[in-house]
Design an enzyme around this catalytic site. Structure first.
Site, PDB file in Angstrom:
ATOM      1  N   GLU A 160      66.603  26.086   5.643  1.00 18.08           N
ATOM      2  CA  GLU A 160      67.805  27.203   5.440  1.00 18.08           C
ATOM      3  C   GLU A 160      68.135  27.755   6.564  1.00 18.08           C
ATOM      4  OE1 GLU A 160      66.540  28.886   1.794  1.00 18.08           O
ATOM      5  OE2 GLU A 160      65.651  29.998   3.405  1.00 18.08           O
ATOM      6  N   SER A 171      73.034  29.659   0.281  1.00 13.25           N
ATOM      7  CA  SER A 171      74.366  30.104  -0.185  1.00 13.25           C
ATOM      8  C   SER A 171      74.806  28.562  -0.717  1.00 13.25           C
ATOM      9  CB  SER A 171      75.621  30.466   0.714  1.00 13.25           C
ATOM     10  OG  SER A 171      75.281  31.585   1.320  1.00 13.25           O
ATOM     11  N   GLU A 201      64.061  35.725   6.721  1.00 15.41           N
ATOM     12  CA  GLU A 201      64.043  37.152   5.739  1.00 15.41           C
ATOM     13  C   GLU A 201      62.345  38.031   6.394  1.00 15.41           C
ATOM     14  OE1 GLU A 201      65.586  37.203   1.863  1.00 15.41           O
ATOM     15  OE2 GLU A 201      67.227  36.552   3.106  1.00 15.41           O
ATOM     16  N   GLY A 208      72.885  34.479   1.869  1.00 18.44           N
ATOM     17  CA  GLY A 208      74.004  35.402   1.715  1.00 18.44           C
ATOM     18  C   GLY A 208      74.799  35.678   2.858  1.00 18.44           C
ATOM     19  N   HIS A 266      59.838  32.358   5.139  1.00 20.15           N
ATOM     20  CA  HIS A 266      61.069  32.523   5.420  1.00 20.15           C
ATOM     21  C   HIS A 266      61.836  33.250   6.263  1.00 20.15           C
ATOM     22  CE1 HIS A 266      65.082  34.063   3.049  1.00 20.15           C
ATOM     23  NE2 HIS A 266      65.604  33.552   2.927  1.00 20.15           N
ATOM     24  N   ASN A 276      65.138  31.966  -5.387  1.00 24.31           N
ATOM     25  CA  ASN A 276      64.357  32.594  -4.167  1.00 24.31           C
ATOM     26  C   ASN A 276      65.070  34.165  -4.424  1.00 24.31           C
ATOM     27  OD1 ASN A 276      62.975  34.487  -2.754  1.00 24.31           O
ATOM     28  ND2 ASN A 276      63.990  33.359  -0.659  1.00 24.31           N
ATOM     29  N   LYS A 307      64.299  37.349  -3.798  1.00 28.79           N
ATOM     30  CA  LYS A 307      63.847  38.119  -2.903  1.00 28.79           C
ATOM     31  C   LYS A 307      63.470  39.396  -3.222  1.00 28.79           C
ATOM     32  CE  LYS A 307      67.092  34.887  -0.214  1.00 28.79           C
ATOM     33  NZ  LYS A 307      67.863  35.795   1.266  1.00 28.79           N
TER      34      LYS A 307
END
Ligand code: 13P
Length: 250
Positions: free
Chosen positions: A166, A212, A96, A172, A94, A9, A11
């Site tokens: 996730e 991660s 985010e 991250g 996701h 991904n 991003k």
């Protein structure tokens, strides 16, 4: 268990002008991969990514889509547009997007149905925050996210969906869930899926871990029974690291 899929991904990283060469690099570095290899790129990189992936084993995915077919939705991208470009996968929900762009379990469900209707493979993301984990409600929350994401979806379609676990606190941050923590939730997701559909369906669905995951920890995570792949952020931006993760999935 499900088919192994390692998906990057990107991003909001990499430029359209860098995309062709980078996807070619990923294809070369992961040549002979025994699992599915996917690069999910920003919308504006997709055309170059698809061009570079042509005649290779690499598949291309988008990072989002809109759930309507077409119309007055300024700035949005439809499933038909992605299919027209030659895209195979699409990330949905996701954390985010849930956190910064107000996506909800309801929009995740609408987008998942639209992607399936149009023949795209959805990678549906679920995961808990640190507060939720510390409050001991991880599995309750994941159960709600999974049930709402799959509402109204028949078993034959549901099996095509990739579920990505996730944990938000691991994204991250360099703070990976331990292999045991990741396995525990992925096993729980498979049980929920079995309750919603059937044991065979649950055995076939692909469940990824993301957060991660990197060249150093992938092998231990991917060795777990219920972890059938990874959704990789930072480490997918370096072809050598990404290739190590792909090898770990074999
Ligand atoms: P990182 O691998 O950078 O933690 O990102 C994980 C992720 O969010 C993939 O979707």
């Amino acid at each position: 268990m499900g088919k192994y899929i390692i998906a990057g991904n990107w991003k909001m990283n990499k430029l359209p002008s860098e995309t062709y060469d980078f996807v070619k690099e990923v294809a070369a570095a992961t040549e002979g991969a025994k699992c599915e290899v996917v690069c999910c790129t920003p919308y504006v990189c997709l055309a170059e990514a698809v061009k570079a992936a042509k005649d290779t084993h690499v598949k291309i995915g988008a990072e989002n889509l809109h759930f309507e077919d077409k119309g007055a939705f300024t700035g949005e991208v439809s499933a038909d547009m992605l299919v027209d470009l030659g895209v195979d996968y699409v990330i949905i929900g996701h954390s985010e997007r849930r956190q910064y762009f107000a996506e909800t379990d309801e929009t995740v469900n609408l987008k998942t149905k639209k992607a399936l209707e149009k023949g795209l493979i959805p990678i549906v993301c679920v995961g808990e925050s640190l507060e939720e984990r510390e409050a001991g409600i991880t599995m309750d929350l994941i159960a709600i996210q999974v049930k709402k994401a799959f509402a109204g979806i028949e078993a034959a379609d549901a099996k095509k969906v990739v579920i990505a676990y996730e944990p938000i606190w691991a994204i991250g941050t360099g703070k990976t869930a331990t292999a045991e923590q990741a396995q525990e939730v992925c096993e729980g997701i498979r049980k929920i899926f079995a309750e919603l559909y059937c044991d065979k369906c649950a055995a076939e669905v692909t469940i990824q871990y993301g957060g991660s995951m990197n060249a150093g920890n992938a092998a231990e995570l991917l060795a777990k029974n219920d972890i059938d792949g990874g959704l990789i952020g930072g480490a997918s931006l370096k072809s050598a690291d990404f290739a190590v993760i792909v090898k770990a999935a074999q």
